[in-house]
Scaffold this motif. Structure first.
Motif, short mmCIF file in Angstrom:
data_model
loop_
_atom_site.label_atom_id
_atom_site.label_comp_id
_atom_site.label_asym_id
_atom_site.label_seq_id
_atom_site.Cartn_x
_atom_site.Cartn_y
_atom_site.Cartn_z
N LEU A 196 42.24 47.31 42.93
CA LEU A 196 41.54 46.07 42.46
C LEU A 196 41.46 45.16 43.79
O LEU A 196 40.38 44.66 43.69
N LEU A 197 42.28 45.25 44.63
CA LEU A 197 42.49 44.23 45.60
C LEU A 197 41.38 44.75 46.68
O LEU A 197 40.83 43.82 47.37
N LYS A 198 41.21 46.02 46.66
CA LYS A 198 39.90 46.56 47.60
C LYS A 198 38.67 46.01 47.11
O LYS A 198 37.81 45.89 48.09
N MET A 199 38.50 46.20 45.86
CA MET A 199 37.31 45.74 45.19
C MET A 199 36.88 44.45 45.51
O MET A 199 35.85 44.09 45.91
N LYS A 200 37.93 43.51 45.39
CA LYS A 200 37.96 42.19 45.56
C LYS A 200 37.51 41.62 47.14
O LYS A 200 36.80 40.97 47.59
N GLU A 201 38.14 42.72 47.92
CA GLU A 201 38.04 42.46 49.56
C GLU A 201 36.50 42.97 49.75
O GLU A 201 35.87 42.07 50.55
N LYS A 202 35.91 43.75 49.01
CA LYS A 202 34.64 44.29 49.39
C LYS A 202 33.63 43.20 49.18
O LYS A 202 32.79 43.18 49.75
N VAL A 203 34.05 42.52 48.33
CA VAL A 203 32.92 41.43 47.56
C VAL A 203 33.02 40.44 48.54
O VAL A 203 32.14 39.61 48.98
N GLY A 204 34.25 40.18 49.27
CA GLY A 204 34.46 39.02 50.24
C GLY A 204 34.27 37.52 49.54
O GLY A 204 34.96 37.46 48.79
N GLU A 205 33.43 36.73 50.16
CA GLU A 205 33.38 35.43 49.71
C GLU A 205 32.33 35.39 48.58
O GLU A 205 32.02 34.29 47.98
N CYS A 206 31.70 36.38 48.14
CA CYS A 206 30.91 36.29 47.18
C CYS A 206 31.61 36.06 45.95
O CYS A 206 32.49 36.75 45.34
N PRO A 207 31.01 34.81 44.95
CA PRO A 207 31.72 34.73 43.71
C PRO A 207 31.81 35.88 42.63
O PRO A 207 30.71 36.80 42.76
N CYS A 208 32.92 36.40 42.12
CA CYS A 208 32.88 37.43 41.23
C CYS A 208 34.04 37.13 40.19
O CYS A 208 34.91 36.50 40.24
N ILE A 209 33.80 37.90 38.93
CA ILE A 209 34.64 37.84 37.80
C ILE A 209 34.80 39.37 37.51
O ILE A 209 34.37 40.08 37.79
N PHE A 210 35.77 39.41 36.44
CA PHE A 210 36.15 40.69 35.81
C PHE A 210 36.37 40.74 34.51
O PHE A 210 37.04 39.76 34.04
N ILE A 211 35.47 41.35 33.87
CA ILE A 211 35.50 41.56 32.47
C ILE A 211 36.50 42.69 32.08
O ILE A 211 36.23 43.61 31.95
N GLY A 212 37.55 42.34 31.21
CA GLY A 212 38.41 43.08 31.10
C GLY A 212 37.96 44.19 29.99
O GLY A 212 37.14 44.11 29.32
N PRO A 213 38.81 45.32 29.89
CA PRO A 213 38.18 46.39 28.66
C PRO A 213 38.51 45.85 27.30
O PRO A 213 39.73 45.26 27.19
N PRO A 214 37.82 46.28 26.05
CA PRO A 214 37.97 45.88 25.10
C PRO A 214 39.08 46.64 24.21
O PRO A 214 38.76 46.91 23.00
N ASN A 215 40.20 47.17 24.83
CA ASN A 215 41.38 47.78 24.08
C ASN A 215 41.65 47.18 22.76
O ASN A 215 42.04 46.01 22.77
N ILE A 216 41.93 48.04 21.63
CA ILE A 216 42.45 47.47 20.50
C ILE A 216 43.91 47.90 20.40
O ILE A 216 44.63 47.45 19.23
N LYS A 217 44.36 48.72 21.31
CA LYS A 217 45.83 49.18 21.37
C LYS A 217 46.40 48.50 22.51
O LYS A 217 45.67 48.41 23.47
N PRO A 218 47.61 48.12 22.53
CA PRO A 218 48.41 47.71 23.70
C PRO A 218 48.11 48.85 24.94
O PRO A 218 48.42 50.02 24.88
N ASP A 219 47.93 48.32 26.20
CA ASP A 219 47.74 49.04 27.28
C ASP A 219 49.01 49.08 28.13
O ASP A 219 50.07 48.58 27.63
#
Length: 261
Positions: A147-170
């Motif tokens: 996750l940190l690598k993904m955010k680093e690759k995006v750099g200064e570009c605004p970004c958000i993360f839509i979490g998975p819609p799991n119905i059971k605890p992960d």
């Protein structure tokens, strides 16, 4: 002995002055000077002081109304969401590139594939949506690093993360996402009531619209780290979009169809 008596007398005089000062509602006159009392409460900011409240209340971030070039990437959840989000973009004058990589994980997206699509799309805003394929992974350290690598690759570009819609605890996946992207950069999808397919995980087309509408509303609010203007679409929903790239895990993903605004 005399010095001790003088000290005692001075002490009694001082004590008497303080006593009379305490009893006086306004103060006492000493050496032709009025020693006035100060009400400490009057010096403190009042609860109904609008000026003080304006200084305390955090300034709200105004939603960005400029045209955006969205890069929307992730696992198989992206495809149904992108159909609905495309309509938002069309309604708002934005452009959307979407890549749905079936079976992909945070590790897959922390590599060169993300670099490739960032270079091709040159986005002004990045949306990640993945995690359904690693809901029960206990390797949280690796997930956090990816996750940190993904955010680093995006750099200064605004970004958000839509979490998975799991119905059971992960096993802690959602907590790691929130930790890396922050409370305002992460949309928690676990409590969204949506129509789902027979696998009880993936949304139907109707369910995806419900889900994406919730995400879009959040993206326009102060609850989002990078709020922007998104006009809710009207008319019939889109189900086939030319510039949604569909890949499988084994694919290299070195293609991006020409976008259509």
């Amino acid at each position: 002995m005399k010095s001790q008596i003088k000290i005692l007398i001075l002490f009694l005089v001082t004590f008497s002055a303080l006593f009379f000062y305490a009893q006086s509602p306004t103060g006492i006159t000493f050496a032709h000077q009025l020693l006035k009392k100060v009400d400490l409460e009057s010096l403190m900011p009042q609860k109904n002081d609008s000026t003080m409240m304006e200084m305390i209340v955090e300034e709200k971030i105004q939603p960005d109304s400029t045209s955006q070039r969205f890069l929307f990437v992730g696992d198989s959840m992206v495809e149904p969401l992108a159909y609905r989000f495309y309509d938002y973009c069309k309604q708002s004058g934005d452009t959307m590139y979407a890549v749905t990589w079936y079976g992909s994980t945070t590790m897959a997206w922390s590599g060169e594939t993300l670099d490739y699509f960032m270079d091709q799309a040159k986005p002004t805003y990045v949306i990640f949506c993945m995690g359904s394929n690693e809901l029960y992974s206990k390797n949280l350290k690796t997930i956090n690093e990816c996750l940190l690598k993904m955010k680093e690759k995006v750099g200064e570009c605004p970004c958000i993360f839509i979490g998975p819609p799991n119905i059971k605890p992960d096993e802690g996946l959602n907590d790691e996402i929130a930790k890396v992207f922050g409370k305002k950069g992460y949309f928690d999808s676990r409590n969204i009531e949506m129509e789902r397919r027979s696998d009880h995980l993936h949304p139907t087309n109707v369910g995806a619209r419900t889900w994406m509408d919730e995400v879009a509303e959040w993206m326009t609010s102060d609850s989002c780290v990078h709020p922007l203007v998104l006009n809710k679409p009207d008319g019939d929903p889109s189900y086939r979009i030319e510039h949604i790239e569909v890949m499988k895990v084994k694919d290299k993903g070195r293609k991006l169809n020409r976008p259509r605004s």
